[in-house]
Write a protein that holds these residues in place. Structure first.
Motif, PDB file in Angstrom:
ATOM      1  N   LEU A  11      36.243  28.621  39.797  1.00 58.16           N
ATOM      2  CA  LEU A  11      37.722  28.432  39.432  1.00 58.16           C
ATOM      3  C   LEU A  11      38.191  28.248  40.968  1.00 58.16           C
ATOM      4  O   LEU A  11      39.414  27.355  40.999  1.00 58.16           O
ATOM      5  CB  LEU A  11      38.106  29.868  39.029  1.00 58.16           C
ATOM      6  CG  LEU A  11      37.826  30.128  37.367  1.00 58.16           C
ATOM      7  CD1 LEU A  11      38.124  31.634  37.216  1.00 58.16           C
ATOM      8  CD2 LEU A  11      38.838  29.083  36.704  1.00 58.16           C
ATOM      9  N   LEU A  12      37.870  28.789  41.989  1.00 58.87           N
ATOM     10  CA  LEU A  12      38.352  28.754  43.272  1.00 58.87           C
ATOM     11  C   LEU A  12      38.228  27.239  43.712  1.00 58.87           C
ATOM     12  O   LEU A  12      39.287  26.619  44.371  1.00 58.87           O
ATOM     13  CB  LEU A  12      37.640  29.389  44.364  1.00 58.87           C
ATOM     14  CG  LEU A  12      38.129  29.404  45.852  1.00 58.87           C
ATOM     15  CD1 LEU A  12      39.426  29.857  45.700  1.00 58.87           C
ATOM     16  CD2 LEU A  12      37.094  30.238  46.576  1.00 58.87           C
ATOM     17  N   THR A  13      37.073  26.525  43.352  1.00 59.65           N
ATOM     18  CA  THR A  13      36.894  25.111  43.845  1.00 59.65           C
ATOM     19  C   THR A  13      37.929  24.312  43.128  1.00 59.65           C
ATOM     20  O   THR A  13      38.466  23.333  43.556  1.00 59.65           O
ATOM     21  CB  THR A  13      35.439  24.839  43.615  1.00 59.65           C
ATOM     22  OG1 THR A  13      34.462  25.716  44.254  1.00 59.65           O
ATOM     23  CG2 THR A  13      35.186  23.403  43.999  1.00 59.65           C
ATOM     24  N   THR A  14      38.155  24.475  41.619  1.00 59.88           N
ATOM     25  CA  THR A  14      38.792  23.800  41.003  1.00 59.88           C
ATOM     26  C   THR A  14      40.376  23.847  41.363  1.00 59.88           C
ATOM     27  O   THR A  14      41.008  22.926  41.560  1.00 59.88           O
ATOM     28  CB  THR A  14      38.878  24.223  39.471  1.00 59.88           C
ATOM     29  OG1 THR A  14      37.369  23.930  39.035  1.00 59.88           O
ATOM     30  CG2 THR A  14      39.419  23.137  38.691  1.00 59.88           C
ATOM     31  N   SER A  15      40.832  25.066  41.673  1.00 63.35           N
ATOM     32  CA  SER A  15      42.047  25.208  41.924  1.00 63.35           C
ATOM     33  C   SER A  15      42.228  24.660  43.536  1.00 63.35           C
ATOM     34  O   SER A  15      43.384  24.204  43.534  1.00 63.35           O
ATOM     35  CB  SER A  15      42.182  26.842  42.351  1.00 63.35           C
ATOM     36  OG  SER A  15      42.163  27.388  40.993  1.00 63.35           O
ATOM     37  N   THR A  16      41.464  24.670  44.438  1.00 63.63           N
ATOM     38  CA  THR A  16      41.662  24.162  45.651  1.00 63.63           C
ATOM     39  C   THR A  16      41.711  22.550  45.377  1.00 63.63           C
ATOM     40  O   THR A  16      42.648  22.027  46.012  1.00 63.63           O
ATOM     41  CB  THR A  16      40.539  24.473  46.395  1.00 63.63           C
ATOM     42  OG1 THR A  16      40.380  25.970  46.805  1.00 63.63           O
ATOM     43  CG2 THR A  16      40.609  23.964  47.841  1.00 63.63           C
ATOM     44  N   LEU A  17      41.046  22.010  44.631  1.00 63.51           N
ATOM     45  CA  LEU A  17      40.940  20.591  44.446  1.00 63.51           C
ATOM     46  C   LEU A  17      42.099  20.221  43.775  1.00 63.51           C
ATOM     47  O   LEU A  17      42.888  19.127  43.743  1.00 63.51           O
ATOM     48  CB  LEU A  17      39.917  20.087  43.457  1.00 63.51           C
ATOM     49  CG  LEU A  17      38.568  20.132  43.918  1.00 63.51           C
ATOM     50  CD1 LEU A  17      37.581  19.774  42.968  1.00 63.51           C
ATOM     51  CD2 LEU A  17      38.407  19.164  45.029  1.00 63.51           C
ATOM     52  N   MET A  18      42.969  20.852  43.140  1.00 65.65           N
ATOM     53  CA  MET A  18      44.201  21.015  42.459  1.00 65.65           C
ATOM     54  C   MET A  18      45.476  21.150  43.534  1.00 65.65           C
ATOM     55  O   MET A  18      46.446  20.448  43.646  1.00 65.65           O
ATOM     56  CB  MET A  18      44.610  21.738  41.373  1.00 65.65           C
ATOM     57  CG  MET A  18      43.573  21.105  39.960  1.00 65.65           C
ATOM     58  SD  MET A  18      44.121  19.744  39.385  1.00 65.65           S
ATOM     59  CE  MET A  18      45.488  19.952  38.655  1.00 65.65           C
ATOM     60  N   LEU A  19      45.116  22.152  44.147  1.00 63.23           N
ATOM     61  CA  LEU A  19      46.511  22.777  45.133  1.00 63.23           C
ATOM     62  C   LEU A  19      46.691  21.629  46.433  1.00 63.23           C
ATOM     63  O   LEU A  19      47.580  21.480  46.822  1.00 63.23           O
ATOM     64  CB  LEU A  19      46.293  23.933  45.578  1.00 63.23           C
ATOM     65  CG  LEU A  19      46.443  24.980  44.464  1.00 63.23           C
ATOM     66  CD1 LEU A  19      46.163  26.345  44.889  1.00 63.23           C
ATOM     67  CD2 LEU A  19      48.183  24.908  43.874  1.00 63.23           C
ATOM     68  N   ILE A  20      45.349  21.103  47.109  1.00 64.77           N
ATOM     69  CA  ILE A  20      45.571  20.426  48.372  1.00 64.77           C
ATOM     70  C   ILE A  20      46.315  19.132  48.035  1.00 64.77           C
ATOM     71  O   ILE A  20      47.279  18.703  48.554  1.00 64.77           O
ATOM     72  CB  ILE A  20      44.114  20.189  48.640  1.00 64.77           C
ATOM     73  CG1 ILE A  20      43.645  21.449  49.307  1.00 64.77           C
ATOM     74  CG2 ILE A  20      44.090  19.075  49.812  1.00 64.77           C
ATOM     75  CD1 ILE A  20      41.996  21.153  49.731  1.00 64.77           C
ATOM     76  N   PRO A  21      46.112  18.319  46.993  1.00 66.88           N
ATOM     77  CA  PRO A  21      46.879  17.144  46.500  1.00 66.88           C
ATOM     78  C   PRO A  21      48.235  17.461  46.381  1.00 66.88           C
ATOM     79  O   PRO A  21      49.072  16.687  46.712  1.00 66.88           O
ATOM     80  CB  PRO A  21      46.270  16.470  45.546  1.00 66.88           C
ATOM     81  CG  PRO A  21      44.992  16.854  45.464  1.00 66.88           C
ATOM     82  CD  PRO A  21      44.805  18.530  45.955  1.00 66.88           C
ATOM     83  N   ALA A  22      48.655  18.470  45.535  1.00 71.18           N
ATOM     84  CA  ALA A  22      49.866  19.137  45.260  1.00 71.18           C
ATOM     85  C   ALA A  22      50.524  19.328  46.492  1.00 71.18           C
ATOM     86  O   ALA A  22      51.794  19.070  46.671  1.00 71.18           O
ATOM     87  CB  ALA A  22      49.758  20.164  44.249  1.00 71.18           C
ATOM     88  N   GLY A  23      50.111  20.207  47.313  1.00 71.56           N
ATOM     89  CA  GLY A  23      50.597  20.317  48.630  1.00 71.56           C
ATOM     90  C   GLY A  23      51.094  18.994  49.555  1.00 71.56           C
ATOM     91  O   GLY A  23      52.057  18.870  49.944  1.00 71.56           O
ATOM     92  N   LEU A  24      50.159  18.142  49.505  1.00 69.76           N
ATOM     93  CA  LEU A  24      50.366  16.903  50.292  1.00 69.76           C
ATOM     94  C   LEU A  24      51.488  16.181  49.721  1.00 69.76           C
ATOM     95  O   LEU A  24      52.223  15.551  50.167  1.00 69.76           O
ATOM     96  CB  LEU A  24      49.001  16.073  50.377  1.00 69.76           C
ATOM     97  CG  LEU A  24      48.000  16.526  51.118  1.00 69.76           C
ATOM     98  CD1 LEU A  24      46.598  15.910  51.034  1.00 69.76           C
ATOM     99  CD2 LEU A  24      48.409  16.792  52.698  1.00 69.76           C
ATOM    100  N   ALA A  25      51.439  16.212  48.261  1.00 72.72           N
ATOM    101  CA  ALA A  25      52.644  15.220  47.433  1.00 72.72           C
ATOM    102  C   ALA A  25      53.949  15.935  47.744  1.00 72.72           C
ATOM    103  O   ALA A  25      55.047  15.375  47.944  1.00 72.72           O
ATOM    104  CB  ALA A  25      52.258  15.405  45.922  1.00 72.72           C
TER     105      ALA A  25
END
Length: 145
Positions: A91-105
């Motif tokens: 769950l942590l890995t999946t969340s990180t993979l989603m939140l990093i591009p969202a933050g960059l966007a």
């Protein structure tokens, strides 16, 4: 006795007076001149409205389908990673993979908004208006802030 039932009433066709003829003539000429153009413009506007409604419905469906697709993909990715690591780590890995591009966007979007001239001009005008209001405020009101 049929003669008693006949009527001698006649219909009188009233001709418009001179002040009434000019607006009627102008309206008739305007209708003859602009009628086909207005008809085509109305037909075009109705077609564009129908096309817009269809496009909005398709885009709405696409947004909903994409949202469900993302949710199911994240769940699939989490289950796939859970085969090799604990569930919380997946769950942590999946969340990180989603939140990093969202933050960059989000940062990119804020940067684009900052670069817009109209936004900068609006903010500058708002700051100047605020300074003008504060400059005119009585000293007692300024000291309470």
């Amino acid at each position: 006795m049929a003669g008693d039932q006949t009527s001698y009433r006649t219909a009188i066709a009233a001709r418009p007076s001179e002040p009434e003829r000019i607006p009627r003539l102008l309206l008739a000429e305007f209708t003859a001149w602009a009628g086909p153009t207005l008809y085509r413009a109305g037909k075009f506007a109705l077609a564009e409205l129908a096309r817009g409604v269809i496009a909005l419905a398709a885009l709405g469906f696409a947004v909903v389908a994409a949202a469900y697709g993302i949710v199911y993909f994240v769940r699939f990715l989490t289950e796939l990673l859970a085969n090799w690591m604990p569930h919380w780590a997946a769950l942590l890995t999946t969340s990180t993979l989603m939140l990093i591009p969202a933050g960059l966007a989000a940062l990119f979007g804020l940067w684009q908004i900052y670069r817009m001239r109209s936004v900068r001009a609006t903010v500058t005008a708002a700051v100047r208006a605020g300074d003008a209001v504060r400059g005119r405020a009585p000293q007692g009101a300024a000291s309470r802030r």
